[in-house]
Write an enzyme that holds these catalytic residues in place. Structure first.
Site, PDB file in Angstrom:
ATOM      1  N   ASN A 145       0.818  -1.217   0.000  1.00  0.00           N
ATOM      2  CA  ASN A 145       0.000   0.000   0.000  1.00  0.00           C
ATOM      3  C   ASN A 145       0.849   1.263   0.000  1.00  0.00           C
ATOM      4  O   ASN A 145       0.435   2.304  -0.515  1.00  0.00           O
ATOM      5  CB  ASN A 145      -0.923   0.022   1.220  1.00  0.00           C
ATOM      6  CG  ASN A 145      -2.066  -0.958   1.091  1.00  0.00           C
ATOM      7  OD1 ASN A 145      -2.379  -1.421   0.000  1.00  0.00           O
ATOM      8  ND2 ASN A 145      -2.689  -1.302   2.208  1.00  0.00           N
TER       9      ASN A 145
ATOM     10  N   ASP B 119       2.331   1.466  -9.751  1.00  0.00           N
ATOM     11  CA  ASP B 119       0.983   0.909  -9.791  1.00  0.00           C
ATOM     12  C   ASP B 119       0.989  -0.521 -10.313  1.00  0.00           C
ATOM     13  O   ASP B 119       0.115  -1.317  -9.972  1.00  0.00           O
ATOM     14  CB  ASP B 119       0.096   1.786 -10.684  1.00  0.00           C
ATOM     15  CG  ASP B 119      -1.366   1.387 -10.625  1.00  0.00           C
ATOM     16  OD1 ASP B 119      -1.878   1.159  -9.513  1.00  0.00           O
ATOM     17  OD2 ASP B 119      -1.998   1.295 -11.687  1.00  0.00           O
TER      18      ASP B 119
ATOM     19  N   ASP C  71       2.800  -2.959  -7.228  1.00  0.00           N
ATOM     20  CA  ASP C  71       2.269  -3.058  -5.857  1.00  0.00           C
ATOM     21  C   ASP C  71       1.613  -4.413  -5.601  1.00  0.00           C
ATOM     22  O   ASP C  71       1.806  -5.029  -4.545  1.00  0.00           O
ATOM     23  CB  ASP C  71       1.307  -1.908  -5.542  1.00  0.00           C
ATOM     24  CG  ASP C  71       0.186  -1.772  -6.574  1.00  0.00           C
ATOM     25  OD1 ASP C  71       0.103  -2.612  -7.489  1.00  0.00           O
ATOM     26  OD2 ASP C  71      -0.601  -0.813  -6.464  1.00  0.00           O
TER      27      ASP C  71
ATOM     28  N   ARG D 172       1.931 -10.141  -3.361  1.00  0.00           N
ATOM     29  CA  ARG D 172       2.041 -11.601  -3.501  1.00  0.00           C
ATOM     30  C   ARG D 172       3.424 -12.082  -3.083  1.00  0.00           C
ATOM     31  O   ARG D 172       3.565 -13.168  -2.509  1.00  0.00           O
ATOM     32  CB  ARG D 172       1.740 -11.998  -4.950  1.00  0.00           C
ATOM     33  CG  ARG D 172       0.268 -11.828  -5.325  1.00  0.00           C
ATOM     34  CD  ARG D 172      -0.019 -12.296  -6.730  1.00  0.00           C
ATOM     35  NE  ARG D 172       0.522 -11.396  -7.729  1.00  0.00           N
ATOM     36  CZ  ARG D 172      -0.115 -10.323  -8.192  1.00  0.00           C
ATOM     37  NH1 ARG D 172      -1.308 -10.003  -7.707  1.00  0.00           N
ATOM     38  NH2 ARG D 172       0.425  -9.567  -9.123  1.00  0.00           N
TER      39      ARG D 172
ATOM     40  N   ASP E   6      -5.776   0.318  -3.982  1.00  0.00           N
ATOM     41  CA  ASP E   6      -5.198   0.505  -5.314  1.00  0.00           C
ATOM     42  C   ASP E   6      -6.223   1.096  -6.279  1.00  0.00           C
ATOM     43  O   ASP E   6      -5.998   2.137  -6.903  1.00  0.00           O
ATOM     44  CB  ASP E   6      -4.685  -0.845  -5.826  1.00  0.00           C
ATOM     45  CG  ASP E   6      -3.975  -0.727  -7.164  1.00  0.00           C
ATOM     46  OD1 ASP E   6      -3.749   0.410  -7.630  1.00  0.00           O
ATOM     47  OD2 ASP E   6      -3.647  -1.769  -7.761  1.00  0.00           O
ATOM     48  N   HIS E   7      -7.359   0.445  -6.407  1.00  0.00           N
ATOM     49  CA  HIS E   7      -8.359   0.895  -7.375  1.00  0.00           C
ATOM     50  C   HIS E   7      -9.030   2.194  -6.945  1.00  0.00           C
ATOM     51  O   HIS E   7      -9.428   3.000  -7.796  1.00  0.00           O
ATOM     52  CB  HIS E   7      -9.408  -0.195  -7.579  1.00  0.00           C
ATOM     53  CG  HIS E   7      -8.856  -1.425  -8.221  1.00  0.00           C
ATOM     54  ND1 HIS E   7      -9.568  -2.619  -8.329  1.00  0.00           N
ATOM     55  CD2 HIS E   7      -7.659  -1.666  -8.810  1.00  0.00           C
ATOM     56  CE1 HIS E   7      -8.828  -3.520  -8.939  1.00  0.00           C
ATOM     57  NE2 HIS E   7      -7.665  -2.972  -9.226  1.00  0.00           N
TER      58      HIS E   7
ATOM     59  N   ASP F 194      -6.637   4.827  -7.966  1.00  0.00           N
ATOM     60  CA  ASP F 194      -6.649   4.897  -9.431  1.00  0.00           C
ATOM     61  C   ASP F 194      -7.834   5.726  -9.927  1.00  0.00           C
ATOM     62  O   ASP F 194      -7.719   6.487 -10.895  1.00  0.00           O
ATOM     63  CB  ASP F 194      -6.726   3.495 -10.038  1.00  0.00           C
ATOM     64  CG  ASP F 194      -5.390   2.764  -9.989  1.00  0.00           C
ATOM     65  OD1 ASP F 194      -4.356   3.419  -9.741  1.00  0.00           O
ATOM     66  OD2 ASP F 194      -5.374   1.539 -10.191  1.00  0.00           O
TER      67      ASP F 194
END
Length: 340
Positions: free
Chosen positions: A51, A104, A107, A112, A125-126, A129
């Site tokens: 994040n 972007d 991340d 993972r 994230d979204h 965005d």
């Protein structure tokens, strides 16, 4: 309002069952960018929270917006007879834009790689965005600019809505299908524009201009009120304060998109209207259409933009805090709360 909870208990329970599903068929993404990101992510230390990478990329996009606002406040810098944006600014903006795009892209791979993937990370994230859309599009506008050889502020408004609508459409599709189909245009535009910024510093902005026009169907109440304001504005507000007007619209869009993403990820019903944003806008548009001076209308726009921005930040902070508490994690650290 400090303790207001935006995410219901039903939605929190829905987040527990959420599984990420996306389809990316873009050749540029599959064969160029993903191998590149797989290499870049190895540079980051394993203690670095995903994040934090996401937020850093968002801040670079905002910095580009602020930088261009300083050197091109009214979008006339590219017009003949006006002082142009210095070449070094284009180079900086191009490099930072590509850096933000790279962050972007890595991340999720960092999440993972560190076994720290959570629904909060995807939402974070979204959600950022969705807000980045307005900063990115408005920054690009400085390449074309206004004036006799540029693009009108209304055409740019139409273009902005095309981008915003395309973004929310992909998430609406995911809301209905459960699968996020990543659009080809995102990767292509990010790589291309980063390159264009730098080339603009070398060959000049005039070489990159080409007239364009988009027809767009305005379907919701928010868009209708915005159009009413634009066409019935006593002082032609979009011409006077285009950058602030774009920011106001983009911030409201980002907030509504975040509500949609929360509902999609928690498998809950999405509300039809966002009254927190609609009511202030309705009030301002009503007052403006009764007739006000240019100064009063400008003040109302700045106040409305401030209200939208603060409301969106409050929403984001509270949602992140709620989900962090629910999943027992820190948003910007890989340490666990119970490890203190």
């Amino acid at each position: 309002m400090a303790g207001y909870e935006y995410v219901s208990s039903e939605q929190l329970a829905g987040f527990d069952k959420y599984k990420y599903s996306a389809v990316d068929t873009n050749p540029l993404s599959l064969y160029v960018m993903h191998p590149f990101w797989n290499t870049i992510v190895k540079i980051f230390p394993t203690w670095l929270a995903p994040n934090l990478i996401t937020f850093s990329g968002f801040l670079l996009v905002v910095f580009n917006f602020v930088l261009m606002a300083y050197f091109d406040p009214d979008f006339y810098a590219s017009a003949p007879g006006h002082r142009h944006v210095p070449d070094w600014v284009w180079i900086v903006v191009g490099i930072l834009n590509f850096t933000a795009y790279t962050l972007d892209g890595v991340d999720g791979k960092q999440a993972r790689r560190t076994n720290s993937s959570t629904p909060l990370g995807e939402l974070f994230d979204h959600g950022l965005d969705s807000w980045s859309c307005v900063f990115f599009v408005v920054t690009v506008y400085s390449i074309f600019g206004r004036g006799p050889s540029g693009v009108s502020v209304f055409v740019l408004y139409i273009l902005l809505w095309v981008v915003l609508f395309s973004f929310i459409l992909s998430h609406w599709e995911k809301y209905n299908t459960g699968v996020l189909f990543l659009p080809w245009g995102y990767d292509i535009s990010q790589v291309t524009i980063s390159f264009v910024y730098i080339v603009t510093a070398i060959v000049g902005v005039e070489a990159w201009y080409e007239p364009f026009l988009f027809n767009f169907l305005y379907r919701d109440l928010f868009t209708t009120m915005i159009i009413v304001w634009i066409f019935w504005s006593p002082s032609n507000i979009l011409e006077i304060h285009p950058r602030v007007f774009y920011l106001m619209v983009g911030t409201a869009f980002a907030n509504s998109t975040c509500h949609l993403i929360v509902c999609q990820m928690s498998s809950t019903r999405c509300p039809t209207l966002n009254w927190l944003l609609l009511l202030p806008l309705l009030l301002v548009v009503t007052v403006v259409n009764f007739g006000v001076t240019s100064y009063v209308e400008s003040v109302l726009l700045y106040v409305l933009t401030t209200v939208f921005t603060l409301a969106h930040i409050h929403y984001g902070v509270r949602v992140v805090k709620q989900l962090s508490n629910h999943f027992q994690i820190y948003p910007f650290s890989l340490r666990k709360p119970n490890s203190d």
